[in-house]
Design an enzyme around this catalytic site. Structure first.
Site, mmCIF file in Angstrom:
data_model
loop_
_atom_site.group_PDB
_atom_site.id
_atom_site.type_symbol
_atom_site.label_atom_id
_atom_site.label_comp_id
_atom_site.label_asym_id
_atom_site.label_seq_id
_atom_site.Cartn_x
_atom_site.Cartn_y
_atom_site.Cartn_z
ATOM 1 N N HIS A 1 -32.901 16.991 -8.342
ATOM 2 C CA HIS A 1 -33.541 16.864 -7.029
ATOM 3 C C HIS A 1 -34.436 15.622 -6.959
ATOM 4 O O HIS A 1 -35.626 15.713 -6.673
ATOM 5 C CB HIS A 1 -34.346 18.133 -6.661
ATOM 6 N N ARG B 1 -29.606 20.152 0.477
ATOM 7 C CA ARG B 1 -30.319 21.331 -0.016
ATOM 8 C C ARG B 1 -29.325 22.248 -0.723
ATOM 9 O O ARG B 1 -28.148 22.344 -0.313
ATOM 10 C CB ARG B 1 -30.961 22.107 1.140
#
Ligand code: NDP
Ligand code: OXD
Length: 310
Positions: free
Chosen positions: A273, A225
Site C-alpha cells: 500500500h 482499495r
C-alpha cells in the site's frame, strides 16, 4: 491568532508538524491525545476515523482527509453529517500514482517474470513483446489519479481506454462509462488498472464475472482499495489462466497476513500500500491554502460528495 488543526493518527504527526511549521506557520497542528481539550478546534486532519473525537470537537468546521480515498473516514457513521469532508488532491500524490501505474504496466507489458525465470537458469531465451500501440491498457476510474496515469501511458504509446461513472473525454483515451459500457471496455483490455474509489457501487467489482469478460491471459493491477477485489475470485482466475499475472498494492486486510495465499501465488506481485503517498509538505501547503480560502468565504475545493461516496 494561529488556526488550530487537530491531527489524528500518530505515526506521521512529526513529519506533518514540521511541514506546517515550515510552510504554514499560521496553522497550529495539534496531535490528538486522549484527554486534550479540543472543544475550540475548528479543523481536523485524519485518514481513518476516530469516532471518540467528534462529540468533543464542538467547534468543528471542516474535516480534511490525508488521503485521496475517503472510504475509511466515511465508513464512520458518527462522522458529523453537516461538516464538509475534503479529500487530498496534491501533485506529488498524483505524480507518484502515475509513476506506479506506468512502472507496473511496463512490467506486465514486457512480462518481466519470463526474463527472471530465464536468468535464474542462465538461459539466453528470445523474449518478444508487442509494440505499445498493439497493447491495450484499461483504467477503471478516470479521476485525478486515473487521468494522470492514462496521460503517462498515452505518452508511452499504449492504446489506452478508461471507464468512469459519467461521460468524459481525455486526449487519446477511448472513453467508456456506466455499467452498460463496462463489457465493451473490458473486452479488449489486456492490462486492467483499478483506480476507483471504494463505494457501495464499486465494492467487490473485481470479481469472477468481470475477469471472465477480459481477454484470456490478461493482467490485473489494483492500486485502489482491497475492498474492490474478491480475493478468492482472483485466485481462481489465476489458477485457470484467465488472469495470467497481477500486481496488488491494496488488500482487504492490511498488513497482508503472513499466511495469506497471495504471498506464494506465482506471478502475483505485492507492494505494501505505497503505490503513492501524500507528501506532507505539499499536503500541508494545500490544506493551509484551503483553510485561508474557507475563512475568506471563498469555499473549499475537492469536497467529497457524501451521498456518492467519493
Ligand atoms: P477521483 O474521485 O478523482 O476519481 C474517481 C474516478 O472513479 C472518477 O473517474 C469516477 O467517475 C470513477 N468512478 C467512481 N464511481 C464509479 C462507478 N460506480 N463506476 C465507474 N466509475 C466510477 O479519485 P482519485 O483518482 O483521486 O483516487 C482514486 C482512488 O485511488 C482513491 O479513492 C483511493 O482509494 C485510491 N488511492 C490509492 C493509493 C495507493 O497508494 N494505493 C493512493 C491514493 C489513492 P466520474 O469521473 O464519472 O465521477
Ligand atoms: C490514499 C491512499 O487514499 O494513500 O491517498 O491510499
Amino acid at each position: 491568532m494561529r488556526t488550530k488543526l487537530l491531527f489524528v493518527g500518530g505515526e506521521e504527526a512529526e513529519a506533518w508538524g514540521r511541514a506546517f511549521a515550515e510552510l504554514a506557520p499560521e496553522v497550529a497542528l495539534l496531535p490528538y491525545r486522549l484527554g486534550i481539550d479540543i472543544s475550540d478546534v475548528p479543523y481536523c486532519l485524519a485518514y481513518k476515523s476516530a469516532p471518540e473525537i467528534w462529540p468533543a470537537m464542538k467547534s468543528l468546521r471542516v474535516v480534511f482527509c490525508r488521503g485521496a480515498g475517503v472510504d475509511r473516514l466515511l465508513a464512520d457513521r458518527t462522522l458529523p453529517r453537516d461538516v464538509p469532508v475534503v479529500r487530498m488532491v496534491e501533485p506529488e500524490l498524483t505524480r507518484g500514482m502515475a509513476e506506479y501505474v506506468l512502472w507496473q504496466c511496463l512490467f506486465h507489458h514486457r512480462k518481466v517474470w519470463e526474463l527472471e525465470a530465464a536468468q535464474s537458469c542462465a538461459a539466453w531465451r528470445p523474449h518478444t513483446y508487442p509494440a505499445p500501440w498493439d497493447r491495450t491498457i484499461g483504467i477503471m476510474g478516470l479521476g485525478e489519479l486515473g487521468a494522470a496515469a492514462a496521460a503517462k501511458l498515452v505518452e508511452f504509446g499504449f492504446q489506452v481506454r478508461g471507464w468512469s461513472r459519467t461521460p468524459g473525454s481525455l486526449p487519446k483515451v477511448e472513453s467508456f462509462w456506466g455499467p452498460e459500457q463496462l463489457p465493451a471496455f473490458l473486452s479488449k483490455t489486456e492490462i486492467l488498472v483499478c483506480l476507483l474509489p471504494l463505494t457501495a457501487d464499486t465494492r467487490g467489482i473485481l470479481n469472477a464475472s468481470l475477469f471472465a469478460q477480459l481477454p484470456r491471459g490478461a493482467s490485473l493491477i489494483n492500486a485502489a482499495r482491497g475492498g474492490h477485489l474478491v480475493e478468492a475470485d482472483l485466485s481462481a482466475a489465476m489458477a485457470s489462466g484467465q488472469i495470467n499475472a497481477a500486481t496488488l498494492d491494496v488488500f482487504e486486510t492490511e498488513p497482508l497476513p503472513e499466511d495469506h495465499p497471495f504471498w506464494s501465488t506465482e506471478r502475483l506481485y505485492i507492494t505494501p500500500h505505497n503505490a503513492s503517498n501524500t507528501d506532507p509538505r505539499s499536503g500541508a501547503w494545500r490544506i493551509a491554502r484551503q483553510i485561508a480560502r474557507f475563512e475568506a468565504g471563498d469555499g473549499l475545493e475537492n469536497v467529497v460528495d457524501r451521498a456518492r461516496g467519493y
